[in-house]
Design an enzyme around this catalytic site. Structure first.
Site, short mmCIF file in Angstrom:
data_model
loop_
_atom_site.label_atom_id
_atom_site.label_comp_id
_atom_site.label_asym_id
_atom_site.label_seq_id
_atom_site.Cartn_x
_atom_site.Cartn_y
_atom_site.Cartn_z
N GLU A 234 50.18 -35.73 -1.13
CA GLU A 234 50.06 -34.29 -1.37
C GLU A 234 50.59 -33.53 -0.14
O GLU A 234 50.34 -33.93 0.99
CB GLU A 234 48.58 -33.98 -1.59
CG GLU A 234 48.24 -32.51 -1.70
CD GLU A 234 46.73 -32.27 -1.80
OE1 GLU A 234 46.34 -31.16 -2.21
OE2 GLU A 234 45.96 -33.20 -1.46
N LYS B 294 48.59 -28.20 -8.99
CA LYS B 294 47.18 -28.59 -8.86
C LYS B 294 46.28 -27.60 -9.60
O LYS B 294 46.28 -26.41 -9.31
CB LYS B 294 46.82 -28.64 -7.37
CG LYS B 294 45.45 -29.24 -7.06
CD LYS B 294 45.29 -29.35 -5.54
CE LYS B 294 44.00 -30.05 -5.14
NZ LYS B 294 43.90 -30.18 -3.66
N CYS C 246 44.96 -34.70 -5.68
CA CYS C 246 43.71 -34.74 -4.93
C CYS C 246 42.48 -34.35 -5.74
O CYS C 246 42.02 -35.11 -6.58
CB CYS C 246 43.85 -33.88 -3.68
SG CYS C 246 42.74 -34.38 -2.33
#
Length: 579
Positions: free
Chosen positions: A43, A115, A148
């Site tokens: 990331e 995300k 994540c």
């Protein structure tokens, strides 16, 4: 089709975009020269992660596709490979920023994931992702991407699995625990797909990252993982294995779902103060909660009849009460056993069975609640059930919603999940195979359950340990060897911010039970862990103090089990395909 994949442990340097990209392309080329067809970088790999605000990240953002994407496209084409990497993105039309994962291949730019479930840092500079949870068809299979914090939530990986993902490439800046992280492992197991994980290492603005880049098998086992900085780890992806969603050969992880029972997943009961929400109109308010000692029973599977089993259960209720326990949970079909359909049906209890009276008498005598697994009969129908019994009588009997293939031979599935209010707190139940389906615990959490009782006769998935890590963690986060690093039921507790009592049979001669009954906490990132896990092969009881109370002078939740931090951060806008 089989091919080599790899994940890269590396340390991006904050603001050093050119340096980072040059170094990472060097690692990618090395991996590709070693035969890797799918390569993952962390990331925010191109820029570092810990930005203060929009102004701080302004000079780092780029459109996607754009100049940086072109550099990775060129490498993917030259080496005939697929690359996933993270970067901060700007949308030119709106000038909004995103934390983005990009997929490129020999044909060029393929797609991106923004995300959707941000960590504490993202709201300082970026917008929540708005591109759903896409899966991209490629010559090496169907690839999904998550970033994540996304993977904390059962729904994100499930959406990609339902869309046909063979592998979920999860890129992260994971911290605060030893890796490969239990959540990564659980999402692979839940969905029967590979998880290719690239996580960064190093210290950045006081944040210590955990590394542990890895490839995780669809059964939840770790194929390979990285320990050192700039380490490239390899593993094989087998598309045939990724598309076989069977569990124990008699249960299908996707086809045996019960979406008609999952409707609440598309809403969020934690948008409002739960202390108000669950008592709206005076209907079904949460119990006050309290500090309580609870117990778990791990039994040996025997050929005793119902009489012998009942006596054993009553004796355990007596012993647990003497130790101060107010609740005890017993294994699946602890009361009447049965190794085949005929035995199970023969021993099944009808509604008016005097056995219930004996259990109620024991509950009254010892002032204890008990969750007891049993087979029940209603007319011509049989159920794999669990009864919650207390001093006031039978609070309810839950019928298992997700039946294994073997249970389908004799049992009828339950119509939905239930919850029960007690002085200890709000209790939900899931039995055995229910645990395999992450939607089960999620429904109970959304209904405000403080505690999930889980009677099981589990032969898998078995917990396993992990070697020590060289990536530094501040005390009390453990770095050393762990006997049990991953335990599915521990993760089920944490992902739903519920206490969970997992009752299993001890390892014996007849079946491959693995024991390891336990009582788990609602926060898996609280160290040292306040939990109890029993042995593999002994019949025994375990105890733990739990707290479902709230500060008396607060009208808002002051306890994670009532506040449910992870549950309230869900993004149900995207979840319709699950239901």
């Amino acid at each position: 089709m089989k091919y080599k994949a790899c994940a890269i442990n590396c340390e991006p340097i904050l603001y050093e975009k050119g340096r980072n990209i040059a170094h990472q392309l060097k690692l990618v080329k090395e991996a590709a020269e070693n035969g890797a067809k799918l390569i993952a970088l962390p990331e925010m790999a191109t820029t570092g992660y810990c930005f203060y605000d929009r102004k701080d990240v302004k000079d780092m953002v780029e459109p996607v596709p754009g100049d940086t994407v072109s550099l990775f496209e060129k490498t993917a084409k030259e080496y005939d490979c697929y690359i996933v990497f993270g970067m901060p993105e700007v949308e030119p039309e709106t000038n909004l920023y995103y934390n983005t994962a990009v997929l490129v291949g020999p044909q060029g730019y393929i797609g991106k994931h923004r995300k959707t479930h941000g960590y504490i840092s993202e709201p300082k500079w970026s917008k929540q992702g708005d591109l759903d949870h896409q899966v991209f068809d490629t010559p090496i299979g169907r690839i999904g991407m998550l970033i994540c914090m996304d993977i904390h939530f059962i729904e994100t990986a499930r959406l990609e699995a339902l869309a046909g993902a063979d592998v979920i490439v999860h890129i992260s800046n994971w911290l605060a625990e030893k890796t490969p992280a239990p959540y990564w492992i659980t999402r692979a197991f839940d969905n029967g797909c590979y998880v290719l994980e690239s996580n960064r290492v190093g210290l950045e603005r006081t944040v210590q990252f955990s590394g542990g880049s890895c490839l995780i098998d669809p059964d939840g086992s770790i194929i390979s993982y990285a320990k050192e900085k700039d380490e490239i780890v390899y593993g094989e992806i087998d598309l045939e294995k990724a598309r076989d969603k069977s569990f124990r050969k008699d249960t299908h992880k996707l086809n045996d779902r019960r979406p008609e029972c999952y409707k609440e997943i598309a809403s969020n009961s934690y948008l409002w103060n739960p202390l108000d929400f669950f008592g709206l109109y005076g209907y079904d308010p949460l119990p006050g909660g309290k500090q309580s000692k609870v117990a778990v029973s791990q039994m040996k599977q025997t050929d005793q009849d119902t009489r012998g089993r009942l006596d054993e259960i009553k004796e355990s209720m007596k012993e647990a009460s003497a130790q101060g326990a107010e609740l005890i949970v017993f294994p699946e079909r602890a009361l009447n056993g049965g190794e085949n359909c005929e035995e199970i049906k023969e021993n099944a209890l009808e509604k008016n069975s005097p056995v219930y009276d004996e259990l109620i008498d024991a509950a009254m005598k010892y002032r204890i609640y008990a969750v007891v697994g049993l087979a029940t009969k209603e007319g011509e129908s049989y159920h794999n059930s669990a009864a919650l019994i207390g001093p006031e009588g039978i609070l309810g009997i839950y019928d298992q919603v997700h039946l294994s293939g073997k249970d389908k031979l004799w049992a009828k599935a339950g119509e939905g999940f239930e919850h029960y209010n007690t002085p200890i707190g709000r209790i939900g139940i899931m039995i055995g195979t229910d645990s395999v389906f992450p939607e089960s615990g999620r429904i109970l959490a959304l209904r405000g359950c403080d505690l999930i009782a889980c009677p099981c006769a589990a032969t898998g998935p078995k917990p396993y340990g992990l070697e020590a890590t060289v990536q530094w963690q501040n005390y009390p986060i453990p770095m050393g060897y762990s006997r049990i690093h991953w335990h599915l039921w521990r993760t089920r507790a944490g992902e739903n911010n519920c206490y969970l009592i997992f009752s299993n049979y001890a390892k014996g001669d007849a079946k491959d039970y693995f024991g390891r009954s336990g009582i788990f906490m609602p926060d898996t990132f609280a160290f040292p862990r306040n939990e109890v896990i029993l042995s593999e092969d002994q019949a025994e009881l375990g105890y733990l103090m739990i707290d479902t109370s709230n500060c008396s002078d607060s009208v808002y939740p002051t306890n994670v089990v009532r506040r449910k931090d992870l549950v309230c951060m869900r993004q149900p806008l995207w979840y319709d395909p699950i239901v």
